[in-house]
Write a protein that holds these residues in place. Sequence first.
Motif, PDB file in Angstrom:
ATOM      1  N   GLN A 315       0.829  -1.209   0.000  1.00 11.79           N
ATOM      2  CA  GLN A 315       0.000   0.000   0.000  1.00 11.79           C
ATOM      3  C   GLN A 315       0.864   1.260   0.000  1.00 11.79           C
ATOM      4  O   GLN A 315       0.566   2.226  -0.710  1.00 11.79           O
ATOM      5  CB  GLN A 315      -0.924  -0.015   1.227  1.00 11.79           C
ATOM      6  CG  GLN A 315      -2.044  -1.045   1.138  1.00 11.79           C
ATOM      7  CD  GLN A 315      -2.789  -1.199   2.454  1.00 11.79           C
ATOM      8  OE1 GLN A 315      -2.175  -1.206   3.522  1.00 11.79           O
ATOM      9  NE2 GLN A 315      -4.100  -1.360   2.383  1.00 11.79           N
ATOM     10  N   ARG A 316       1.944   1.250   0.793  1.00  9.97           N
ATOM     11  CA  ARG A 316       2.821   2.428   0.831  1.00  9.97           C
ATOM     12  C   ARG A 316       3.497   2.666  -0.519  1.00  9.97           C
ATOM     13  O   ARG A 316       3.757   3.813  -0.912  1.00  9.97           O
ATOM     14  CB  ARG A 316       3.863   2.266   1.936  1.00  9.97           C
ATOM     15  CG  ARG A 316       3.271   2.295   3.348  1.00  9.97           C
ATOM     16  CD  ARG A 316       4.340   2.473   4.429  1.00  9.97           C
ATOM     17  NE  ARG A 316       5.315   1.393   4.425  1.00  9.97           N
ATOM     18  CZ  ARG A 316       5.160   0.234   5.072  1.00  9.97           C
ATOM     19  NH1 ARG A 316       4.037   0.004   5.754  1.00  9.97           N
ATOM     20  NH2 ARG A 316       6.095  -0.691   5.043  1.00  9.97           N
ATOM     21  N   SER A 317       3.748   1.568  -1.257  1.00  7.33           N
ATOM     22  CA  SER A 317       4.349   1.727  -2.589  1.00  7.33           C
ATOM     23  C   SER A 317       3.393   2.421  -3.552  1.00  7.33           C
ATOM     24  O   SER A 317       3.815   2.973  -4.567  1.00  7.33           O
ATOM     25  CB  SER A 317       4.750   0.362  -3.149  1.00  7.33           C
ATOM     26  OG  SER A 317       3.630  -0.368  -3.634  1.00  7.33           O
ATOM     27  N   LEU A 318       2.096   2.400  -3.221  1.00  2.21           N
ATOM     28  CA  LEU A 318       1.095   3.077  -4.052  1.00  2.21           C
ATOM     29  C   LEU A 318       0.905   4.526  -3.631  1.00  2.21           C
ATOM     30  O   LEU A 318       0.082   5.243  -4.219  1.00  2.21           O
ATOM     31  CB  LEU A 318      -0.244   2.340  -3.955  1.00  2.21           C
ATOM     32  CG  LEU A 318      -0.267   0.866  -4.393  1.00  2.21           C
ATOM     33  CD1 LEU A 318      -1.657   0.276  -4.191  1.00  2.21           C
ATOM     34  CD2 LEU A 318       0.166   0.728  -5.844  1.00  2.21           C
ATOM     35  N   GLY A 319       1.646   4.937  -2.588  1.00  6.82           N
ATOM     36  CA  GLY A 319       1.530   6.308  -2.113  1.00  6.82           C
ATOM     37  C   GLY A 319       0.493   6.488  -1.035  1.00  6.82           C
ATOM     38  O   GLY A 319       0.184   7.623  -0.640  1.00  6.82           O
ATOM     39  N   LEU A 320      -0.070   5.382  -0.527  1.00  2.46           N
ATOM     40  CA  LEU A 320      -1.082   5.466   0.523  1.00  2.46           C
ATOM     41  C   LEU A 320      -0.405   5.675   1.871  1.00  2.46           C
ATOM     42  O   LEU A 320       0.724   5.240   2.098  1.00  2.46           O
ATOM     43  CB  LEU A 320      -1.928   4.196   0.547  1.00  2.46           C
ATOM     44  CG  LEU A 320      -2.671   3.865  -0.756  1.00  2.46           C
ATOM     45  CD1 LEU A 320      -3.377   2.519  -0.654  1.00  2.46           C
ATOM     46  CD2 LEU A 320      -3.670   4.972  -1.092  1.00  2.46           C
ATOM     47  N   THR A 321      -1.118   6.310   2.797  1.00  5.78           N
ATOM     48  CA  THR A 321      -0.572   6.591   4.131  1.00  5.78           C
ATOM     49  C   THR A 321      -1.652   6.380   5.188  1.00  5.78           C
ATOM     50  O   THR A 321      -2.834   6.223   4.876  1.00  5.78           O
ATOM     51  CB  THR A 321      -0.055   8.038   4.231  1.00  5.78           C
ATOM     52  OG1 THR A 321      -1.160   8.939   3.975  1.00  5.78           O
ATOM     53  CG2 THR A 321       1.063   8.295   3.237  1.00  5.78           C
ATOM     54  N   GLY A 322      -1.222   6.413   6.460  1.00  9.41           N
ATOM     55  CA  GLY A 322      -2.166   6.315   7.567  1.00  9.41           C
ATOM     56  C   GLY A 322      -2.964   5.028   7.532  1.00  9.41           C
ATOM     57  O   GLY A 322      -2.452   3.955   7.194  1.00  9.41           O
TER      58      GLY A 322
END
Length: 433
Positions: A315-322
């Motif tokens: 998910q973080r590789s997709l730019g998602l956070t939190g």
Amino acid sequence: MVLRDDGDLDVYVPTNAPEAPVRAPDPTTALTGATFAAAASAPAAPAYIDGVVRFGDQSIGGAMDTPNNPPRMTWHTTESPTGKSYFYSVAAYLIRVGAEPQVIYDPDSDLLGQFGPLTQSGRALRNDGSRRTNREGKVNIQVEVLGRAKNPWTKGFDPAKKPNFRKLIAAGRAHGVPDAWPAGKLAATASSPTKRDRTTWQTKGGHYGHSQVPGNDHWDPGAIDTTIVPGKTQTGGGSTGGGAAPSKPSTGTGTTAPARYKVTINGLPYGYGAVGDHVTRVGKALVAGGFGKHYASGPGPTWSDADTRNYAAYQRSLGLTGKAADGIPGESSLKRLLGTLPAKPKPAAPVYEPFPGAAFFSPGRRSPIITAMGRRLVAEGCSAYAQGPSDTWTNADRESYKRWQRKQDFTGAAADGIPGKTSWDALRVPNQL
């Protein structure tokens, strides 16, 4: 002794119960006391619990009908006194009448027994129509606890002094059973309102009382304390119950406890404790994409903390956070990972009891098949029962079946009340094992 018609005891008075065969535990599949504390984070789902007493021939059921549905534990009470002598005599009785769960437990002596492996079905529940509740889920670990529903056995019960109870709870967690009671509050009396929601039972893993299973009408195990069953383990090892409790959600970075909740996407569960081929598919896709570093084994078929941490990295590789990168899939990220969204398979066609042969229906024959047949005859308006039906073949069964044969346009010797294959197949008796 009086057997309730779905396999538990309403009244128990031991009468010359034969000694049940006792076998040694299987050391190759056992969950030991030393490993139980780590079971929630690194489960090795056992077929047998270390040190358990094995009763009978260990052949009571078979494969689960819905292995892609969540795992669960179902709690019963034997409606008997507690204690070592009753532990053995009740076990012998359940074997004799063919109504064994996988597990029997005495809260007084902490004795723990198994009638069969945790990975196969028990036979202490009534079917819900044609759906075999004994075979619901990845596992359905049924536990008969010595005691009475009106006097909850958890009163005054201290798990810290009961190592076998703690190993039982740990074994459930190792099979992915969540620390939850999806059907809510347990019945406190026989007249308490009881919810037996089919959707909840079929789609949510966790702990259930016999009183909460669709198709069943009993109120055991009573209002047992759900802070003890299954209980919680404090971070750092202090125990307030049977084992580890779900951790609070995190950002999925691997430096704090990973998120432990589930979501449903396109009819399938994802997140901690979810089970199925779709979980394995997600894990393999993560590995293929370079996001598999947290797997020590696997991936799949049970969603573990490693799946959550790996998915969070994706998910973080997709730019998602939190929270959007807490390791629990969302529909958009899942579809991007897999290309398509897996769909829940269609339920299997009903399974019916094969014709056991005319010779099976002899005076005094006892079998859950006869109870199931009787219920179908009642449902078809062919009852000649003054009470029942029961699990014993009687003249009332024969007269009822004769009415069914005549309803099927059989006459003469072909309508003598002894089942034949054609009329039996038409009756569609649910499979009992």
